[in-house]
Design an enzyme around this catalytic site. Structure first.
Site, PDB file in Angstrom:
ATOM      1  N   LYS A 183      22.057  57.988  41.696  1.00 51.12           N
ATOM      2  CA  LYS A 183      23.196  58.885  41.461  1.00 51.12           C
ATOM      3  C   LYS A 183      24.296  58.171  40.671  1.00 51.12           C
ATOM      4  CE  LYS A 183      27.040  60.016  43.396  1.00 51.12           C
ATOM      5  NZ  LYS A 183      27.883  60.365  42.238  1.00 51.12           N
ATOM      6  N   GLY A 235      30.515  50.094  44.420  1.00 53.77           N
ATOM      7  CA  GLY A 235      31.695  50.957  44.384  1.00 53.77           C
ATOM      8  C   GLY A 235      32.771  50.428  45.300  1.00 53.77           C
ATOM      9  N   SER A 236      33.563  51.339  45.850  1.00 59.55           N
ATOM     10  CA  SER A 236      34.726  50.922  46.642  1.00 59.55           C
ATOM     11  C   SER A 236      34.308  50.381  48.005  1.00 59.55           C
ATOM     12  CB  SER A 236      35.672  52.106  46.831  1.00 59.55           C
ATOM     13  OG  SER A 236      35.023  53.111  47.566  1.00 59.55           O
ATOM     14  N   THR A 237      35.149  49.519  48.557  1.00 59.32           N
ATOM     15  CA  THR A 237      34.883  48.972  49.889  1.00 59.32           C
ATOM     16  C   THR A 237      34.924  50.090  50.929  1.00 59.32           C
ATOM     17  OG1 THR A 237      35.693  46.815  49.229  1.00 59.32           O
ATOM     18  CG2 THR A 237      35.732  47.282  51.584  1.00 59.32           C
ATOM     19  N   GLY A 240      31.662  51.814  50.772  1.00 52.57           N
ATOM     20  CA  GLY A 240      30.672  50.836  51.245  1.00 52.57           C
ATOM     21  C   GLY A 240      30.625  50.796  52.768  1.00 52.57           C
ATOM     22  N   GLU A 257      27.686  46.209  46.883  1.00 54.80           N
ATOM     23  CA  GLU A 257      28.464  45.398  45.948  1.00 54.80           C
ATOM     24  C   GLU A 257      29.810  46.099  45.792  1.00 54.80           C
ATOM     25  OE1 GLU A 257      30.156  44.237  42.970  1.00 54.80           O
ATOM     26  OE2 GLU A 257      28.464  44.743  41.670  1.00 54.80           O
ATOM     27  N   CYS A 291      34.923  44.779  39.101  1.00 54.38           N
ATOM     28  CA  CYS A 291      35.057  44.319  40.491  1.00 54.38           C
ATOM     29  C   CYS A 291      35.320  42.822  40.567  1.00 54.38           C
ATOM     30  CB  CYS A 291      33.816  44.689  41.289  1.00 54.38           C
ATOM     31  SG  CYS A 291      32.319  44.083  40.550  1.00 54.38           S
ATOM     32  N   GLU A 388      42.977  45.597  45.562  1.00 54.56           N
ATOM     33  CA  GLU A 388      42.283  45.699  44.273  1.00 54.56           C
ATOM     34  C   GLU A 388      42.970  46.794  43.461  1.00 54.56           C
ATOM     35  OE1 GLU A 388      38.200  47.365  44.079  1.00 54.56           O
ATOM     36  OE2 GLU A 388      37.717  45.565  42.939  1.00 54.56           O
TER      37      GLU A 388
END
Ligand SMILES: NC(=O)C1=CN([C@@H]2O[C@H](COP(=O)(O)OP(=O)(O)OC[C@H]3O[C@@H](n4cnc5c(N)ncnc54)[C@H](O)[C@@H]3O)[C@@H](O)[C@H]2O)C=CC1
Ligand code: BAL
Length: 480
Positions: A183, A235-237, A240, A257, A291, A388
């Site tokens: 995706k 993607g974003s934490t 995640g 990641e 990132c 971030e």
């Protein structure tokens, strides 16, 4: 820095033939989605590029079923050598269609064409070539003879390197013998759909790779699908974490990641001009939407003023504007949502007392733009030193001793990457050893190679992509 003054003829969109509408790529063919279709727009001028199908849970079901069939009936029956031939073919087709892919990437993402042309697309081909070479050598991966693939991989990727993240995910998965449902991000679906055409050109058996476009809900349906054996996410934490919770206890293998807040450490013996170039590459490449960006400059106090002055002078020569212009250095921010995040954190930086400097750019009337920005007088407690930002914003901190540099660099919930600039080889080794970061660059920054493992500690996620480690993540008995 100007936008229009130097503008030469932009890279022509005519190398690119786009359809008005794109369907989902399932079982070797495009088909309509049953979710509500959405528009993908150019972040540089907000113009409509194409309408893209959205995959509902039923469409995700169909894609996973196609991947399972292809795994059982075709892909797992092929020798590594034959799988490798498909990967080589894909790599060569990426090279053949590289101009078209670069234009599409810059159009959809907003990144400068010189980056998509010279970095993203060549690395995509390099990733497929590299893993093509592994496909017939799995006996040498360190897992004994004939290591087994995991089965169906569900992969969710972000918008900052749309095609490159696709390559990081698909190439090792296929080399190891898995089939895939991928995706792409909702703001950058285009190059994944052009890649689906490449798969058709390459004659890849139907169902081996399926591409389901859509928003977060499509990604959630994919990672939660009971017939997915392996989840890979970049993607974003925050997302995640949700994924880690969703797959906990299911037996699925996972690699995540996630975000980063890298320290780029400059010692006073560093070659300053080279370091300044490295700082610019570290944080302004891809508008800082990286990132592993060197978003915290940790500079020795004795050279702070010199480094900051040279940095400002260098930034004043960069050109912001049309991503398809070959001379553009700074492109558009990928979405309005991302631009708002960058603006908000920068506002907070000023509110917290840091000193803001912004490059003098002409900002186009339309589109999503943010001029290169430096914050000095930043304290480790400031949000701009901790969060971030994912934009062209550099936070400058200082240190006096190597101990202090290491402590400041490690003072972050993230642990993805770091940079060290010094003339002393022994210092590079000593400092790198104590940095809690998955990747440490020395006297360079933001270098990627398919043979190098990439991944983080702490809130930057777990698992590694790239190299032999990246292959193991798709094999039974491999890591995670
Ligand atoms: N590590 C990296 O390379 C990236 C980090 N980020 C960070 O994340 C921040 C937010 O960016 P977003 O685009 O909102 O990132 P995101 O994490 O929401 O999106 C990344 C991908 O995950 C999908 N997704 C969203 N929710 C999901 C869910 N519940 N389950 C499965 N898939 C889901 C999205 O559709 C997209 O394909 C950025 O400001 C940046 O700090 C964003 C993109 C890439
Ligand atoms: N995930 C690899 C590099 C990046 O996304 O920023």
């Amino acid at each position: 820095m100007t936008f229009l003054e130097y503008a030469p003829a932009p890279e022509s969109r005519s190398v690119l033939t786009l359809r008005d509408e794109y369907g989902l790529f399932i079982d070797g063919d495009f088909r309509p989605g049953t979710g509500e279709a959405f528009a993908t727009i150019s972040p540089a001028d907000e113009s409509h590029i194409a309408t893209v199908a959205s995959a509902s849970p039923a469409d995700v079901d169909a894609a996973v079923a196609a991947a399972r069939r292809a795994y059982e009936k075709t892909w797992s029956k092929l020798s590594g050598r034959d799988r490798g031939k498909y990967l080589f073919r894909i790599a060569r087709l990426v090279q053949e269609r590289s101009r078209e892919l670069a234009v599409a990437e810059s159009l959809d993402n907003g990144k400068p064409i010189k980056e998509s042309r010279d970095v993203d697309v060549p690395l995509v081909a390099a990733w497929f070539f590299y893993y093509a070479g592994w496909a017939d050598k799995l006996d040498h991966a360190g897992l004994g003879p004939n290591p087994r693939a995991l089965g169906v991989a569900g992969q969710v990727i972000p918008w900052n390197f749309p095609l490159l993240m696709l390559a990081w995910k698909i190439a090792p998965a296929l080399a190891a013998g898995n089939t895939v449902v991928l995706k792409p991000a909702e703001t950058t679906p285009l190059t994944a759909l052009l890649f689906a055409e490449i798969l058709q050109q390459a004659g890849l058996p139907a169902g081996v790779v399926n591409i389901v476009t859509g928003a977060g809900a499509t990604g959630a349906a994919l990672v939660r699908h009971p017939d997915v054996d392996k989840v890979a996410f970049t993607g974003s934490t925050a997302v995640g974490r949700e994924i880690a919770k969703a797959v906990a206890g299911t037996g699925k293998k996972v690699t995540l990641e996630l975000g980063g807040k890298a320290a780029n450490i400059i010692f006073d013996d560093a070659p300053i001009d080279q370091a300044v170039d490295g700082i610019v590459t570290g944080i302004f490449f891809n508008q800082g939407q990286v990132c592993c960006a060197g978003s915290r400059l940790v500079v020795q106090e004795s050279v702070h003023d010199e480094v900051v002055e040279r940095l400002k002078a260098r930034l004043s020569t960069l050109r912001l504007g049309d991503p398809l212009d070959k001379n553009t250095d700074i492109g558009a921010i990928n979405s309005l949502e991302q631009l708002k995040r960058v603006r908000e954190l920068s506002r907070i930086g000023e509110e917290e007392g840091a000193e803001r400097w912004t490059a003098d750019c002409v900002i186009p009337d339309k589109g999503f733009w943010f001029a290169p920005t430096i914050f000095t007088n930043v304290q480790s407690s400031h949000r701009i030193a901790r969060d971030e930002i994912f934009g062209p914003v550099l936070s400058v901190l200082t240190f006096r001793t190597p101990e202090e540099a290491i402590a400041k660099a490690n003072n972050t919930p993230y642990g993805l990457s770091a940079g060290i600039w010094t003339e002393k080889g022994s210092r590079i080794l000593a400092v790198a050893d104590r940095l809690r970061a998955g990747v440490v660059w020395a006297n360079t920054f933001n270098r990627f190679d398919p043979s190098s493992p990439f991944g983080g500690y702490k809130e930057s996620g777990y698992g590694r992509e790239g190299g032999r480690h990246g292959l193991l993540a798709y094999l039974e008995g491999g890591a995670k």
